[in-house]
Write an enzyme that holds these catalytic residues in place. Structure first.
Site, short mmCIF file in Angstrom:
data_model
loop_
_atom_site.label_atom_id
_atom_site.label_comp_id
_atom_site.label_asym_id
_atom_site.label_seq_id
_atom_site.Cartn_x
_atom_site.Cartn_y
_atom_site.Cartn_z
N LYS A 136 -1.47 33.83 -3.84
CA LYS A 136 -2.62 33.20 -3.18
C LYS A 136 -3.65 32.74 -4.21
O LYS A 136 -4.22 31.64 -4.09
CB LYS A 136 -3.26 34.17 -2.19
CG LYS A 136 -4.53 33.61 -1.54
CD LYS A 136 -5.10 34.54 -0.48
CE LYS A 136 -6.36 33.95 0.14
NZ LYS A 136 -6.87 34.75 1.26
N HIS B 194 41.25 17.54 7.58
CA HIS B 194 40.05 17.15 8.33
C HIS B 194 39.62 18.24 9.30
O HIS B 194 39.30 17.99 10.45
CB HIS B 194 40.27 15.83 9.05
CG HIS B 194 40.59 14.70 8.12
ND1 HIS B 194 39.76 14.32 7.10
CD2 HIS B 194 41.67 13.88 8.04
CE1 HIS B 194 40.30 13.30 6.43
NE2 HIS B 194 41.46 13.02 6.98
#
Length: 560
Positions: free
Chosen positions: A150, A307
């Site tokens: 912070k 696939h």
């Protein structure tokens, strides 16, 4: 409480004069501390970190001596003190903050080096208890990290050994840290604490599912499935980037691979790449599909993925035979495929794969025997490009055990535009004991074996899904069709003359009897499907008329 917002005017470089070090992972700690001490930095530390630094001959002040407050409650309270947090959080260009520091004799702290108790590693242990998990929830560490992040305009925060080098380099060159580095470190710090909290939240979600509070069992879930989990109000994910990929499904899409934290054993993300080119996005999808199928089969098994659908699969006492049969299920589609095996690849299987006119993109298996690995990486034309992944010799056993063990069902998440869908993954094997033969004709034992095999594979085919099999080998697959009868026609066409004497599996019920007529004309000898259609009676009657035994499983396996 509201207060005036101070407009920040951050300096580019903040000198490091005092550093707080409190780490669980001691990697690189001593080297960083030496660099700091050489530059005149005062070190503060706690517990094991203090001992490590002292044993290395470095001057270090114990936090308990610094704050005047001893560690207490078995170490649960040691860094939660205003003399630490005040020195970390104070705004240095705000007179009121500086006056408060002078009043309470709180020196500034310019660098915080903290990493956290190994909570994720602890809960991944098979012998973990609830008490041990809770004791590994770090309180002081996240508070220090968040405070420093912070106030990153003045305070640098390091949360990983990989960051120490850059901090030491800037300190050596400039006597402190740059704003750009401090902001980058703050971002990493908040990512760490968010990830850390996500593990804790996920742990409590899982343990609540196993031991729910009375009256709260899956109260927000509706449906007919057995509610074995509680879906939380907020679902937290913890993902760590493994690597950036060349591209996604198509070259114009960027992509990356992430792993779940902690990573489940016996999965694609724990596999070791033994050989081959970089894995692509599509490779990874197909490898995952391949392993998901073979890990559920009891005998030596092989699957051929194209696939993201199985175009061939087989099981047999000999892996090389299973591999040949899986390939021969649809040899045209098998060219350029991804293969999966649930046993170590032996030399006989490797020799089969190296025969002319075969091309393989990638192979995943528990292991590769040395002779097989040598052959696959030296003989075929595709030897330099094929990717070979080993999951470990115990992967298949672990996979089967997980699939059969109650309470280990995995979550399945799928992204939609603006959100996610969550469900229990459809990974548990079906129990043939609950299946029902709906026709007067009973299936022979050899047909039952094929029906079990076909049912195990068809659940991995995209819906609508139809699969023909014989001799525990797939012959034709109809995948992803909008009409189920179209899927039947495709599967029969793929099988050709081999359809005679085969069995047919359907992932969901037949809405009409027309599929049965097509199957009978092709020579199908038995059918397995969930049932549940309002026209089940018509379908059963059609099977009886054709002399085809029909098994209803009572469970659907859509895969969209």
């Amino acid at each position: 409480m509201s207060h005036a917002v101070h407009q920040l005017n951050p300096p580019d470089v903040v000198p490091i004069r005092r550093a707080l070090l409190s780490v669980s992972d001691k990697t690189g700690l001593v080297e960083l501390a030496r660099a700091l001490v050489a530059g005149g930095v005062e070190l503060l530390s706690t517990g094991g970190t203090h001992k490590t630094l002292s044993d290395a001959g470095l001057p270090v002040i114990d936090v308990a001596d610094y704050t005047g407050s001893p560690e207490m409650l078995d170490g649960r309270v040691k860094t939660l003190h205003p003399r630490l947090h005040g020195g970390i959080l104070a705004l240095r260009d705000l007179p009121e903050h500086q006056a408060a520091l002078r009043q309470h004799n709180i020196p500034l702290i310019d660098l915080v080096v903290v990493n956290l108790y190994p909570f994720a590693q602890t809960i991944a242990r098979p012998d973990v208890t609830d008490a041990l998990a809770i004791e590994n929830i770090d309180i002081g560490g996240p508070s220090l990290i968040r405070g420093a992040a912070k106030n990153h305009v003045y305070t640098a925060v390091a949360t990983a050994p990989g960051q120490y080098g850059r901090i030491a380099a800037e300190f050596s060159a400039r006597g402190g840290t740059s704003l750009a580095l401090r902001r980058e470190l703050a971002q990493a710090a908040y990512a760490l604490t968010a990830d850390y909290d996500s593990h804790i939240a996920a742990y409590f979600t899982r343990t609540a599912a196993v031991n729910p509070v009375e009256g709260e069992t899956a109260s927000n879930v509706t449906g007919t499935a057995a509610e074995t989990t509680i879906w939380p109000e907020r679902l937290t994910l913890s993902l760590a980037r493994v690597e950036s990929l060349r591209y996604g499904e198509n070259p114009h899409q960027s992509a990356a691979l992430y792993r779940n934290m902690p990573t489940q054993p016996g999965t694609l993300l724990t596999a070791e790449k033994l050989h081959g080119k970089e894995l692509s996005y599509n490779n990874l999808l197909d490898l995952d599909a391949a392993w998901s199928i073979v890990r559920m089969l009891p005998e030596a098994a092989a699957v051929v993925i194209k696939h993201n659908n199985p175009c061939g699969a087989a099981q047999h006492a000999q892996l090389s035979v299973a591999a040949r049969r899986a390939w021969d299920g649809d040899p045209v589609s098998a060219f350029g495929s991804v293969l999966g095996f649930n046993r170590p690849v032996d030399i006989a299987t490797a020799e089969m794969l190296c025969e002319p006119d075969r091309f393989v993109e990638a192979i995943i298996a528990p292991a590769f025997e040395p002779a097989a690995l040598e052959l696959l990486t030296t003989k075929p034309k595709w030897r330099t490009s094929v990717r070979l992944l080993a999951l470990g010799s115990g992967a298949w056993v672990a996979g089967m055990g997980e699939a059969a063990q109650p309470g280990t069902v995995r979550e399945s998440l799928r992204q939609i535009d603006g959100g996610w869908l969550a469900q229990e993954a459809d990974t548990l094997p079906d129990d043939p004991a609950i299946w029902r033969v709906a026709t007067a004709t009973q299936p022979a034992d050899y047909l039952l074996r094929d029906l079990r095999f076909a049912w195990a594979i068809v659940r991995h085919v995209k819906s609508n899904a139809i699969l023909l099999a014989k001799g525990e080998m797939t012959l034709g697959v109809g995948a992803g069709q909008m009409s189920r009868v179209d899927a039947v026609e495709i599967a029969i066409r793929k099988a050709g003359e081999r359809a005679e004497g085969s069995v047919l599996a359907s992932d969901a019920f037949f809405p009409f009897a027309d599929s049965v007529a097509l199957a009978a004309a092709a020579g199908v000898r038995a059918i397995i499907q969930p049932g549940g259609s309002k026209r089940d009676a018509e379908v059963i009657a059609a099977c009886d008329a054709a002399g085809i035994p029909l098994i209803l499983t009572g469970k659907r396996h859509f895969k969209h």
